[in-house]
Design a protein around this motif. Structure first.
Motif, PDB file in Angstrom:
ATOM      1  N   ASN A 123       0.829  -1.221   0.000  1.00  9.18           N
ATOM      2  CA  ASN A 123       0.000   0.000   0.000  1.00  9.18           C
ATOM      3  C   ASN A 123       0.859   1.266   0.000  1.00  9.18           C
ATOM      4  O   ASN A 123       0.580   2.219   0.711  1.00  9.18           O
ATOM      5  CB  ASN A 123      -0.971  -0.010   1.188  1.00  9.18           C
ATOM      6  CG  ASN A 123      -0.284  -0.157   2.526  1.00  9.18           C
ATOM      7  OD1 ASN A 123       0.886  -0.523   2.597  1.00  9.18           O
ATOM      8  ND2 ASN A 123      -0.990   0.146   3.591  1.00  9.18           N
ATOM      9  N   SER A 164       1.156   4.000  -1.489  1.00 10.91           N
ATOM     10  CA  SER A 164       0.650   5.182  -2.201  1.00 10.91           C
ATOM     11  C   SER A 164      -0.428   5.814  -1.332  1.00 10.91           C
ATOM     12  O   SER A 164      -0.990   5.152  -0.456  1.00 10.91           O
ATOM     13  CB  SER A 164       0.040   4.790  -3.549  1.00 10.91           C
ATOM     14  OG  SER A 164      -1.241   4.220  -3.359  1.00 10.91           O
ATOM     15  N   LEU A 165      -0.708   7.068  -1.607  1.00  7.83           N
ATOM     16  CA  LEU A 165      -1.741   7.727  -0.803  1.00  7.83           C
ATOM     17  C   LEU A 165      -3.139   7.237  -1.159  1.00  7.83           C
ATOM     18  O   LEU A 165      -4.095   7.513  -0.449  1.00  7.83           O
ATOM     19  CB  LEU A 165      -1.648   9.248  -0.961  1.00  7.83           C
ATOM     20  CG  LEU A 165      -0.479   9.888  -0.218  1.00  7.83           C
ATOM     21  CD1 LEU A 165      -0.392  11.369  -0.540  1.00  7.83           C
ATOM     22  CD2 LEU A 165      -0.633   9.689   1.284  1.00  7.83           C
ATOM     23  N   MET A 166      -3.250   6.512  -2.265  1.00 10.98           N
ATOM     24  CA  MET A 166      -4.552   5.922  -2.579  1.00 10.98           C
ATOM     25  C   MET A 166      -4.796   4.716  -1.681  1.00 10.98           C
ATOM     26  O   MET A 166      -5.911   4.453  -1.259  1.00 10.98           O
ATOM     27  CB  MET A 166      -4.602   5.510  -4.047  1.00 10.98           C
ATOM     28  CG  MET A 166      -5.978   5.010  -4.470  1.00 10.98           C
ATOM     29  SD  MET A 166      -6.004   4.424  -6.174  1.00 10.98           S
ATOM     30  CE  MET A 166      -5.873   5.965  -7.050  1.00 10.98           C
ATOM     31  N   ASP A 167      -3.723   4.010  -1.364  1.00 12.56           N
ATOM     32  CA  ASP A 167      -3.893   2.773  -0.600  1.00 12.56           C
ATOM     33  C   ASP A 167      -3.531   2.917   0.879  1.00 12.56           C
ATOM     34  O   ASP A 167      -3.949   2.109   1.697  1.00 12.56           O
ATOM     35  CB  ASP A 167      -3.037   1.660  -1.227  1.00 12.56           C
ATOM     36  CG  ASP A 167      -3.542   1.277  -2.601  1.00 12.56           C
ATOM     37  OD1 ASP A 167      -4.770   1.247  -2.784  1.00 12.56           O
ATOM     38  OD2 ASP A 167      -2.725   1.035  -3.510  1.00 12.56           O
ATOM     39  N   TYR A 168      -2.726   3.918   1.217  1.00  3.59           N
ATOM     40  CA  TYR A 168      -2.359   4.155   2.615  1.00  3.59           C
ATOM     41  C   TYR A 168      -3.035   5.452   3.003  1.00  3.59           C
ATOM     42  O   TYR A 168      -2.692   6.520   2.494  1.00  3.59           O
ATOM     43  CB  TYR A 168      -0.841   4.281   2.728  1.00  3.59           C
ATOM     44  CG  TYR A 168      -0.316   4.431   4.146  1.00  3.59           C
ATOM     45  CD1 TYR A 168       0.380   3.400   4.756  1.00  3.59           C
ATOM     46  CD2 TYR A 168      -0.508   5.612   4.870  1.00  3.59           C
ATOM     47  CE1 TYR A 168       0.873   3.544   6.052  1.00  3.59           C
ATOM     48  CE2 TYR A 168      -0.029   5.758   6.156  1.00  3.59           C
ATOM     49  CZ  TYR A 168       0.668   4.723   6.740  1.00  3.59           C
ATOM     50  OH  TYR A 168       1.146   4.868   8.024  1.00  3.59           O
TER      51      TYR A 168
END
Lengths: 280, 166, 983
Positions: free
Chosen positions: C694, C696-700
């Motif tokens: 994760n 990336s800021l999309m996933d984290y």
């Protein structure tokens, strides 16, 4: 991102289609909010970008003869969600759109681009499915209309043929009047992809009431659960539990970083029941 | 491939030749030296690169410079005029809304767009409009306070001449 | 405390205008001529031997100006433990470990050339968990650990994966534990998380033709960067120059060195050119640094009154691949392991373990949020199980004047008042024990304490000097990366010299060639250390101004004061403006005295003493403690598990509030960062490949504007710090320490479930609620308390001698199974042995839960069935023990300890039905069919036929559950009545 990438700005649909037909490696560009990150990550590598945002008819929201609404593919979501006709007759669409990304993102992201990206978690697509939208497409071969229900084929996969251009999304007049709730779980409350999205809509203008149940992020595509709708139309809101069970049976979630399949399945049931009870 | 674009940035017309793949963010920072617009993620998730494009707030990392051709761009540098701050900038100072400052330009730009559209937003509306602008330092409390404060100040200023004439 | 002229006032931050206009320049905003761009070649393996690195192709690629790899840079670096080279040399230790790097004319050219670097790896088995890393024969992440250079107060263990081990030995833990009324043991976990500063790491370097190194970097500690660069390239400090412009957040992640060595290595290969290494958001997550993971096991022994007598803390830190900085977190967590409490007898072990995960390092709180997650939940559990209000329990046990910390330091009355903080937040949130309860709404509290973790000689220094117009310029080398250091430095100077804040300029972007020395901007130490240095410098400047003025006015210097930008002679009212003094005073005849007024001063903490290497006892191990507490109110959605933090109250004893707006901002920010790590953040690695899933800021996800409580109240106690500037002490990190634990405690209050592993996600809560529900729904047998009745030992003996029992029961009692060799025979043998052991412990009257726990744990879930045999035995034993306890044949304290060990079982250990029975038994409820038999045994009024009938009814339950329950009851009865036979 390719160093020989070209950028083309057609001013009509015909010109766009012709440009696309002339080069196999071209991609249509709408808001770009999905496409550009995909290009940067190397997942897509078009040789030309054909920007559709400057084609006037694609930027319009028009009334249709049957009392419906045609939304141009290049209309940004932020304009759809505040459009008086949308709010008045198709509020389910606004309800779903408001949960997509953040407000500035929706100033750039278009409804057309969102459906073409075909994310399983596409919130707006759930409303389009529920409202029996038709997607009008055009190519060098001619025009056709694809029902929302057969448009989404899998993650990133649509029924669009190579070269086909989505011009507008048409909400039929018959779908006006549905009200409802888009209930959504995500890891955080602000700007996040749905872990589970459940749309529950109801139209009380007719006897019996008509119902709509749509699901996001719990299958390879956004879904509509006809069996649950029929059960509710037959038995009313008292069948909330049954509708929930039918929705659970219809979903096919995976486990990922946002949630396990088990959790998602259970949440589909919880949210469908809640939505139905709320709309009563 | 390169294209020549002309666009208005902070009121000045700019003509430049750019690579098609260059984002508006890179164009502003690398070509025009407008480094107030920050790069935090390059994927539209953090909001640090927010600018106004034709009046709308956009993540400039998600816009190609060529797409902005013919358009009007306002960056953080364009909000103050000859040292006079925008009321939202004033409010950020007054409410202690700034810490490391990296999110501040994007946050201010989004707030400017919000107050243009909605001069009297509720706290909930402010939070919703700013949800795409991440801040790791402040906990957002004082940022939301600043936007409310600025909205009140701007409404008061807008209403003042009417009050005089009435 | 009343506000001063400047200190205590809500003045706007002095760097605010730079930041709000876009004028503030961060490292990536700086322009360099003909800048080269860097791409790093990183290991795709979590653990592998590097056999060969070939860079020939890459160096011939278009636009490439330099390529560097491991063999050219063999020197080790690391602030406390030198365990890392610029590039991996012989082995890679995590996915992302740098192996080589390329500098080229464009980022694209660099990225393409990086793909041409050929590396041959031989994969090695990776370790991801601390338990694996501690196991006997575990693969070694650093086989050369014994050869690394290390500061004397860090204790790595050569030949293991332990990079530091700090022991706390205070009082007599073992004795205190055995004398405890009740004992509690629990384990808690914290995963690795990332700092997510909005500005990713970036460093720019040039080596000029003479060999001098110049670096611009996003870092918290320019002098440490210089120090470590000099070490890893074998350079003189005088030839390394480090600039730090504005920094877009650090939170500890920019405390040591990160990218700088790679940039410098490349710059050495293309002298004269500026080289920039900027990681993208993806790399930021795993290739810079992360917060260490923690696995914490706590044992608490309390006396009858609820005062903690014995406390054991076993911390295993997941340090990741390198521990250069992280080893000191291990140390700090050790000497702070008692949190805000006084524990008279302590056994603490804080152990850092290398794994093949991303590099653990400093993160706001420096281990404290992690250990408070464990300790503050433990305190809550103990309080609730002892039937004591958690607020009261904390007040009973907390530190204060005259109390001693785990290192034996006795606090004085200046140390700060955690009790006041507890009371204030409890009141603000309404933690009244008699409060009205609403379902799925809960309130919780947690305390916090932290001291600066730094070498004893960590100093700060400043330069104060005047410009011609009497503008005061303050040079600092502490970094203002948001916390407000520049502003508080100006406030202290304005207050001390009584000059307007507008006439002060703080030069807050240091250059190691020109700025005064500062150790690091970490540890919540800057307001305190730089503040002290500023006050000393101001005093020196005042002395110089008054000395000159005294000569001008022909009055004693002692009669002069500084007021409003003048030196004033109060008795006569005569004064001289500073503008006439700062460059020297010129008399009418032309001669001048004084001269440019300036001062350079330092502050070094005084009187700090090392910890004893074996026991860590020390009378003054740290400069200061800052205490505080937070309480929260939450709501839980019972169906989705979603937790909403509705309200947070925070209170800290900060000594002196220097700037109310800034300190509120620190507190709000810390709370929200705490909500982030507490409820949503975790860096997830693929368990097979070791890659971050994760990144990336999309996933984290970190909290957004919409994830923040609508109400956050912030309050401060001001007990002046004796050596603090105007009484102030540090606060920056403390604000995020207690939040997750407070939420966890509120969650239990709301719905009776505990999440012991951070973060508290909706799905975890949903799962825990489901488990709880299952337990409640599927109690297979109706339960009730035992009825009191007559008892005599003789009757019991008679009953036992005459009662016919099923063969199954006999097998369990004798340990001789029927059908030897079957799966069931193993169960019978095991169950018999463990049951006998428990009978022995109960008979011995041992009052410690830990004495029962191993046998209870072994029996739990043993055997097949809805309620496994082992669990049935435990319940049977419990019922009989209760009966014998009432009769005075079993020590009630032993009974309680045994019950406690049943109550503490984790849901994973057995079936839900068995858990339900055990939970009931712990609360004095037993299956009715069993209760009927137990009440009959030893009751002289019960006829043998009646007992027989009841026993038969019990034995008929389930496949053999009844027989097993009976065996449990009889095993204890026999053991007590016929101890010889039982043996």
């Amino acid at each position: 991102m390719r160093s020989d990438l070209d950028y083309l700005v057609p001013s009509s649909v015909e010109e766009a289609v012709a440009l696309r037909a002339a080069s196999a490696g071209a991609a249509y560009l709408l808001g770009g909010t999905d496409l550009l990150p995909q290009m940067r990550a190397g997942r897509k590598a078009p040789g030309q970008l054909i920007d559709l945002k400057r084609i006037p008819p694609l930027r319009e929201i028009r009334e249709t003869a049957d009392g419906g609404l045609s939304i141009g593919a290049a209309v940004v979501m932020a304009d759809v969600e505040v459009h008086p006709a949308v709010l008045g007759r198709f509020p389910l669409l606004a309800e779903c759109i408001r949960t997509v990304g953040a407000w500035p993102l929706r100033q750039r992201a278009t409804l057309g681009g969102n459906v073409c990206n075909a994310s399983p978690a596409a919130d707006a697509a759930v409303a389009l499915l529920a409202l029996d939208a038709a997607f009008h497409v055009v190519s060098a071969e001619g025009r056709r209309s694809i029902p929302a229900g057969s448009f989404f084929r899998g993650p990133g996969q649509t029924a669009l043929l190579p070269g086909e251009l989505l011009t507008d999304l048409v909400l039929p007049g018959g779908a006006a009047g549905f009200r409802g709730r888009y209930l959504r779980l995500s890891r955080r409350k602000g700007m996040d992809l749905a872990t589970v999205g459940v749309l529950v809509g109801k139209s009380s203008g007719t006897a019996p009431d008509r119902w709509r149940i749509g699901l996001a992020a719990v299958a390879p595509t956004p879904l509509r659960v006809a069996a649950a709708e029929e059960r509710l139309e037959a038995k009313g809101a008292a069948a909330a539990e049954e509708a929930a069970a039918l929705a659970v049976a219809a979903c096919r979630p995976i486990s990922d970083l946002r949630g396990s399949a088990e959790y998602r399945r259970d949440m589909v049931g919880v949210l469908v029941r809640r939505g139905v009870v709320e709309l009563g | 491939m390169r294209k020549t674009i002309t666009l208005e940035v902070n009121g000045a017309s700019e003509t430049e030749e750019v690579e098609v793949g260059m984002t508006l963010l890179r164009f502003l920072r690398d070509r025009l030296d407008l480094t107030g617009t920050k790069e935090g993620c390059n994927e539209g998730e953090c909001g640090s690169c927010m600018v106004l494009l034709d009046g709308r707030p956009v993540n400039s990392c998600l816009v190609l410079a060529v797409e902005a051709g013919g358009g009007k761009v306002t960056t953080i540098e364009g909000l103050s005029k000859d040292g006079a701050l925008h009321p939202i900038q004033e409010a950020f100072l007054a409410h202690a809304s700034i810490q490391c400052g990296f999110c501040t330009p994007g946050m201010v730009v989004t707030a400017v767009a919000l107050l243009r559209q909605n001069p009297d937003p509720s706290e909930e509306e402010i939070r919703s409009a700013l949800a795409g602008n991440l801040c790791r330092c402040t906990g957002y409390r004082q940022i939301v306070d600043a936007v409310r404060g600025a909205a009140a100040a701007m409404r008061a200023k807008a209403a003042a001449p009417l009050a005089v004439s009435a | 405390m009343s506000a001063g002229r400047s200190v205590g006032r809500d003045v706007p931050r002095v760097d605010g205008l730079d930041k709000v206009t876009g004028a503030a320049q961060y490292t990536a905003d700086l322009k360099f001529p003909r800048l080269l761009h860097v791409a790093v070649v990183r290991s795709p393996h979590p653990h592998a031997r590097v056999l060969d690195v070939r860079t020939g192709l890459a160096s011939r690629a278009p636009g490439v100006r330099a390529v560097a790899s491991g063999r050219d840079f063999p020197l080790h670096t690391g602030i406390y433990l030198k365990d890392q080279t610029v590039f991996a040399t012989d082995r890679v230790r995590f996915v992302g470990d740098p192996v080589a790097a390329v500098a080229a004319e464009s980022p694209e050219a660099a990225a393409e050339a990086a793909l041409l670097v050929e590396v041959d790896y031989e994969p090695l088995p990776p370790i991801f968990d601390v338990e694996e890393g501690m196991a006997e024969g575990a693969p070694l992440v650093h086989p050369d650990l014994g050869r690394y250079e290390v500061v004397p107060w860090i204790q790595p263990k050569a030949g293991t994966n332990v990079c530091n081990h700090l022991k706390i030995r205070k009082g007599d833990y073992e004795k205190a534990l055995s004398g405890s009324w009740r004992v509690f043991q629990n384990t808690f976990r914290v995963p690795q998380v990332q700092h997510v500063p909005l500005e990713p790491h970036v460093s720019v370097a040039r080596v000029d033709l003479s060999g001098k190194v110049e670096v611009h970097t996003s870092a918290q500690s320019p002098f440490t960067v210089r120090h470590l660069l000099a070490a890893c390239f074998g350079l003189s400090h005088g030839d390394v120059r480090v600039h730090v412009p504005y920094v877009g957040g650090g939170f500890g992640g920019k405390a040591g060195i990160n990218l700088e060595p790679i940039a410098v290595a490349l710059a050495m290969r293309c002298r004269g050119r500026w080289v920039r290494l900027m990681v993208d958001r993806h790399e930021e997550f795993f290739a810079t640094v992360v917060r260490q993971g923690l696995s914490a096991t706590l044992v608490t022994g309390v006396d009858r009154s609820g005062k903690v007598q014995a406390q054991k803390m076993h911390y295993l830190w997941n340090c990741g691949a390198y521990g250069g900085y992280g080893v000191n977190i291990v140390r700090a967590a050790g000497y702070t392991c008692g949190g805000a409490y006084e524990f008279p007898n302590v056994w603490g072990d804080s152990i850092g373990v290398y794994t093949n995960r991303p590099v653990g390092s400093a993160y706001r709180g420096f281990g404290m949020q992690e250990i408070h997650w464990a300790l503050e939940q433990q305190m809550d559990r103990v309080a609730l199980e002892m039937g004591i209000d958690p607020v009261e329990f904390r007040l009973m046990n907390c530190l204060g004047a005259g109390k001693s910390t785990v290192t034996g330091q006795v606090l004085d009355e200046h140390a700060g008042r955690v009790d006041l903080c507890i009371r204030r937040v409890a009141e603000e949130i309404g933690l009244d024990p008699a409060r009205e309860r609403r379902p799925y709404r809960g309130k919780g509290i947690a305390c916090a304490v932290k001291a600066p973790a730094m070498p004893n000689d960590a100093a700060s220094s400043v330069v104060l000097k005047f410009a011609e117009d009497a503008t005061l310029e303050i040079l600092i080398a502490g970094i203002d990366y948001g916390q407000g250091l520049m502003t508080v430095a100006a406030q202290f100077a304005a207050e001390a010299l009584d000059i307007p804040l507008e006439t002060i300029r703080v030069k807050g972007c240091p250059d190691t060639d020109l700025s005064p020395y500062d150790w690091q901007t970490v540890a919540s130490r800057q307001t305190w250390a730089t503040g002290n240095a500023v006050l000393r410098a101001a005093s020196e400047i005042g002395r110089q101004l008054c000395e000159t003025s005294a000569e001008v006015l022909s009055v004693p210097a002692a009669d002069l004061t500084l007021r409003g930008g003048h030196v004033v002679h109060e008795p006569t009212g005569r004064s001289i403006p500073l503008t006439r003094l700062v460059m020297g005073y010129q008399f009418p005849d032309g001669h001048a005295i004084g001269g440019p007024v300036a001062a350079t001063t330092s502050y070094l903490p005084e009187g700090l003493l090392f910890l004893d290497p074996e026991t860590s006892q020390s009378a003054k191990p740290v400069a200061k403690w800052t205490f505080g507490a937070q309480a929260v109110e939450i709501s839980v959605d019972p169906e989705t598990g979603q937790v909403t933090v509705e309200k947070v109250a925070a209170c800290y004893d900060v000594g002196r509030v220097v700037n109310p707006g800034l300190i509120r901002g620190q507190t709000y920010g810390g709370i929200v960062q705490g909500i982030g790590t507490g409820t949503m953040e975790e860096l997830v690695l693929d368990p097979k490949t070791g890659r971050a899933l994760n990144a990336s800021l999309m996933d984290y996800k970190i909290p957004s504007t919409e994830d923040v409580p609508t109400v956050m109240t912030v309050d401060f106690v001001e007990t002046p710090q004796k050596d603090g500037p105007m009484g102030a002490r540090g606060i920056g990190e403390h604000t995020m320490i207690p939040t997750p634990a407070a939420i966890a405690n509120a969650l239990f209050d709301a719905c009776g479930v505990r999440i012991s592993e951070m973060p508290i996600t909706a799905e975890k809560v949903w799962r825990a609620l489901k488990e709880k529900e299952k337990v409640r729904c599927r109690t297979p047998l109706p339960c009730r308390p035992l009825a009191a009745g007559p008892f005599s030992a003789e009757s019991l003996a008679r009953h036992l001698s005459s009662l016919p029992v099923p063969a199954r029961t006999v097998a369990l009692l004798t340990g001789i199974p029927r059908g030897n060799g079957s799966v069931d025979s193993v169960t019978v043998k095991w169950a018999h042995g463990r049951t006998r052991a428990l009978v022995g412990t109960l008979r011995s009257g041992d009052v410690r839960e830990v004495a029962y726990q191993p046998d209870v744990a072994a029996l739990t879930g043993l055997g097949p069935g809805l309620t496994p045999t082992g669990d049935d035995l435990l319940v049977g034993l419990a019922a009989m023990a209760s009966r014998l306890g009432d009769a005075g044949l079993v020590d009630p304290r032993a009974l309680r300890a045994y019950g406690g060990s049943l109550g503490g079982l984790a849901s994973a250990s057995t079936t839900p039905a068995a858990l339900a029975l055990l939970g009931n038994a712990a609360n004095g409820l037993y299956p009715s069919v069993l209760a009927a038999v137990v009440e009959s045994l030893g009751n002289p009024d019960v006829q043998p036929e009646t007992l027989l009938e009841r026993a038969a009814r019990l034995a008929a339950v389930g496949a053999h559950s009844g027989a097993d329950l009976l065996a449990g009851a009889l095993a204890l009865a026999l053991g007590i009545v016929f101890p010889e036979e039982a043996r």
